[in-house]
Design an enzyme around this catalytic site. Structure first.
Site, mmCIF file in Angstrom:
data_model
loop_
_atom_site.group_PDB
_atom_site.id
_atom_site.type_symbol
_atom_site.label_atom_id
_atom_site.label_comp_id
_atom_site.label_asym_id
_atom_site.label_seq_id
_atom_site.Cartn_x
_atom_site.Cartn_y
_atom_site.Cartn_z
ATOM 1 C CB CYS A 151 -6.575 -10.823 14.614
ATOM 2 S SG CYS A 151 -5.837 -10.315 13.753
ATOM 3 C CG HIS A 198 -8.739 -7.536 16.002
ATOM 4 N ND1 HIS A 198 -6.618 -6.652 15.955
ATOM 5 C CD2 HIS A 198 -8.744 -7.511 14.548
ATOM 6 C CE1 HIS A 198 -6.344 -7.186 14.817
ATOM 7 N NE2 HIS A 198 -7.234 -7.363 14.345
ATOM 8 C CG ASN A 220 -5.017 -5.517 12.207
ATOM 9 O OD1 ASN A 220 -4.121 -6.528 12.879
ATOM 10 N ND2 ASN A 220 -6.193 -5.878 11.376
HETATM 11 N N1 ACO Z 1 -4.929 2.817 -2.351
HETATM 12 C C1 ACO Z 1 -5.706 3.194 -3.379
HETATM 13 N N2 ACO Z 1 -6.717 2.390 -4.136
HETATM 14 C C2 ACO Z 1 -6.797 1.345 -3.669
HETATM 15 C C3 ACO Z 1 -5.805 0.285 -2.495
HETATM 16 C C4 ACO Z 1 -4.500 1.057 -1.926
HETATM 17 N N3 ACO Z 1 -4.203 1.197 -0.384
HETATM 18 N N4 ACO Z 1 -6.566 -0.559 -2.129
HETATM 19 C C5 ACO Z 1 -7.496 -0.595 -2.923
HETATM 20 N N5 ACO Z 1 -7.239 0.121 -3.758
HETATM 21 C C6 ACO Z 1 -8.414 0.199 -4.668
HETATM 22 C C7 ACO Z 1 -8.957 -0.874 -5.540
HETATM 23 O O1 ACO Z 1 -8.450 -1.107 -6.337
HETATM 24 C C8 ACO Z 1 -10.585 -0.730 -6.164
HETATM 25 O O2 ACO Z 1 -10.114 -0.262 -7.203
HETATM 26 P P1 ACO Z 1 -11.594 -0.184 -8.419
HETATM 27 O O3 ACO Z 1 -12.840 0.071 -7.612
HETATM 28 O O4 ACO Z 1 -10.919 0.075 -9.440
HETATM 29 O O5 ACO Z 1 -11.604 -1.916 -8.167
HETATM 30 C C9 ACO Z 1 -11.147 -0.148 -4.678
HETATM 31 O O6 ACO Z 1 -9.387 0.655 -4.360
HETATM 32 C C10 ACO Z 1 -11.900 -1.258 -3.636
HETATM 33 O O7 ACO Z 1 -11.591 -1.662 -3.045
HETATM 34 P P2 ACO Z 1 -11.552 -2.896 -2.163
HETATM 35 O O8 ACO Z 1 -11.370 -3.450 -1.928
HETATM 36 O O9 ACO Z 1 -13.236 -3.000 -2.780
HETATM 37 O O10 ACO Z 1 -11.473 -1.937 -0.638
HETATM 38 P P3 ACO Z 1 -12.367 -1.473 0.358
HETATM 39 O O11 ACO Z 1 -13.701 -0.748 1.083
HETATM 40 O O12 ACO Z 1 -13.182 -3.070 1.005
HETATM 41 O O13 ACO Z 1 -11.009 -1.338 1.660
HETATM 42 C C11 ACO Z 1 -9.785 -2.832 3.157
HETATM 43 C C12 ACO Z 1 -9.865 -2.076 1.887
HETATM 44 C C13 ACO Z 1 -9.602 -1.346 3.756
HETATM 45 C C14 ACO Z 1 -8.951 -3.676 2.584
HETATM 46 C C15 ACO Z 1 -11.528 -3.015 3.273
HETATM 47 O O14 ACO Z 1 -11.909 -4.124 2.749
HETATM 48 C C16 ACO Z 1 -10.827 -3.566 4.522
HETATM 49 O O15 ACO Z 1 -10.123 -3.284 5.875
HETATM 50 N N6 ACO Z 1 -11.446 -5.023 5.114
HETATM 51 C C17 ACO Z 1 -11.097 -6.336 6.746
HETATM 52 C C18 ACO Z 1 -9.683 -6.222 6.243
HETATM 53 C C19 ACO Z 1 -9.471 -6.613 7.595
HETATM 54 O O16 ACO Z 1 -9.771 -5.676 8.490
HETATM 55 N N7 ACO Z 1 -8.962 -7.843 8.037
HETATM 56 C C20 ACO Z 1 -8.008 -7.854 9.117
HETATM 57 C C21 ACO Z 1 -8.771 -8.929 10.358
HETATM 58 S S1 ACO Z 1 -8.090 -10.366 10.501
HETATM 59 C C22 ACO Z 1 -6.559 -9.584 11.137
HETATM 60 O O17 ACO Z 1 -6.900 -8.671 11.416
HETATM 61 C C23 ACO Z 1 -5.930 -10.032 10.293
#
Ligand code: ACO
Length: 335
Positions: A121, A262, A292
């Site tokens: 990214c 980004h 993204n």
């Molecule tokens: N729908 C519903 N529930 C979900 C989903 C979904 N799509 N995905 C995960 N969950 C659940 C999980 O199973 C978990 O359940 P549990 O508590 O019963 O175990 C709960 O939601 C929380 O999961 P987390 O993974 O902790 O969720 P988080 O709040 O961290 O959100 C996300 C996930 C959106 C991916 C977040 O971590 C994020 O945005 N991280 C940064 C990612 C990023 O920016 N990547 C790109 C940067 S670099 C690049 O662009 C290549």
């Protein structure tokens, strides 16, 4: 690098972009995954995204060709004046020839060298920084930098934690060497740290999968991400990179008219914006509409802003990115 090199300056001649026609909304994802529009919007700010028609041959190279063609047309550039085409991407369908070679050929840039750049990214901002440096030296007069990623082609849509975040897009900018050295990139930084590389990676062979991730259900050939780890890194790094650019350049943050960052996740962008005390109008956001799109994200923002008259001569803008590697980059421009 704290000071722009003496010599020539750099002007943004113009921009272009390309997104696929096909949309993939949260409602569409609800039909194939155990997820909800509410969860996705709350955690990421995304409502819908654009995705290529893979079955019809859509992909990164096609998007790169189209965005460069759009930049050439918007700027009425003679493609034969382009001396270098750089394409930042992590999703090229073919690594040889490069997507940059294909895009240069597509627009008739027959005098251009061309290569791809892989910094996930952060790739487009890496490309901007490299192009600015070459143009300031005066060795090159005109360079096109493209960012292009068809993330949908490397996602496992049976897994909900990664696939909801990404979309496909490409953007391109044409840069030109000018006499005034005060124009162009006045501060740049780039970095990489692979000590935690496995929190965002795209394996094609089982042998490359780290022991801690051996039970990951995402099929080989698709992006794997430890969302929480990336989130922590991104929130910290995003702020640090902006503070570094402000401190090292000596430019007051109030003198930066736009932050072009980004589009990783709305919560990450908002967290940095709030900590820096910036008004919403100074931080461009389109993740709600396009998701993204990795290296395509910043140049798409730039083109949308440019077409909307938000990229104004005489102002300063700061590009900020981070991504797989892990990598990060900033580029502060005097327009
Ligand atoms: N729908 C519903 N529930 C979900 C989903 C979904 N799509 N995905 C995960 N969950 C659940 C999980 O199973 C978990 O359940 P549990 O508590 O019963 O175990 C709960 O939601 C929380 O999961 P987390 O993974 O902790 O969720 P988080 O709040 O961290 O959100 C996300 C996930 C959106 C991916 C977040 O971590 C994020 O945005 N991280 C940064 C990612 C990023 O920016 N990547 C790109 C940067 S670099 C690049 O662009 C290549």
């Amino acid at each position: 690098m704290t000071q722009p090199p003496a010599g020539r300056g750099v002007r943004i001649v113009g921009t272009g972009s390309s997104v696929p026609d096909q949309t993939l909304s949260n409602a569409d994802l609800e039909k194939i995954l155990d997820t909800s529009d509410e969860w996705i919007q709350q955690r990421t700010g995304i409502k819908t995204r654009r995705v290529v028609d893979k079955a019809a041959g859509g992909g990164t190279i096609g998007l790169a060709c189209n965005s460069l063609a759009s930049a050439v047309a918007n700027t009425q550039t003679d493609p034969k004046d382009l001396e270098l085409v750089i394409c930042a991407s992590v999703t090229q369908e073919m690594h040889c020839p490069s997507a940059a070679c294909r895009a240069a050929h597509h627009v008739g840039a027959t005098n251009a060298a061309a290569f791809d750049l892989g910094a996930a990214c952060s790739g487009f901002v890496y490309g901007l920084n490299i192009a600015d440096t070459l143009l300031r030296q005066g060795r090159y007069k005109k360079i096109a930098v493209i960012g292009s990623d068809a993330m949908s082609t490397v996602l496992d849509y049976s897994e909900r934690s990664v696939s909801i975040l990404f979309g496909d897009a490409s953007g391109a900018v044409i840069l030109e060497s000018v006499e005034d050295p005060s124009l162009g990139c006045i501060y740049q930084s780039m970095g990489a740290d692979a000590s935690n590389w496995q929190c965002l990676y795209l394996p094609t062979r089982q042998v490359d999968v780290p022991e801690v991730d051996k039970d990951n259900p995402i099929a080989l050939g698709n992006l794997r991400m430890n969302g929480r780890e990336v989130f922590k890194f991104a929130v910290k790094k995003f702020l640090a990179v902006i503070e570094d650019a402000v401190e090292q350049s000596g430019v007051n943050i109030d003198d930066i008219s736009q932050l072009i960052c980004h589009q990783s996740n709305l919560r990450i962008i908002e967290s940095a914006r709030e900590k820096l005390g910036l008004e919403k109008e100074r931080v461009y956001v389109n993740i709600d509409r396009v998701g993204n799109s990795s290296a395509g994200s910043i140049p798409l923002c730039l083109d949308e802003m440019n077409q909307a008259g938000k990229i104004k001569k005489g102002e300063k803008v700061l590009f900020v990115a981070f991504g797989g590697g892990l990598t990060w980059a900033s580029s502060l421009w005097q327009l």
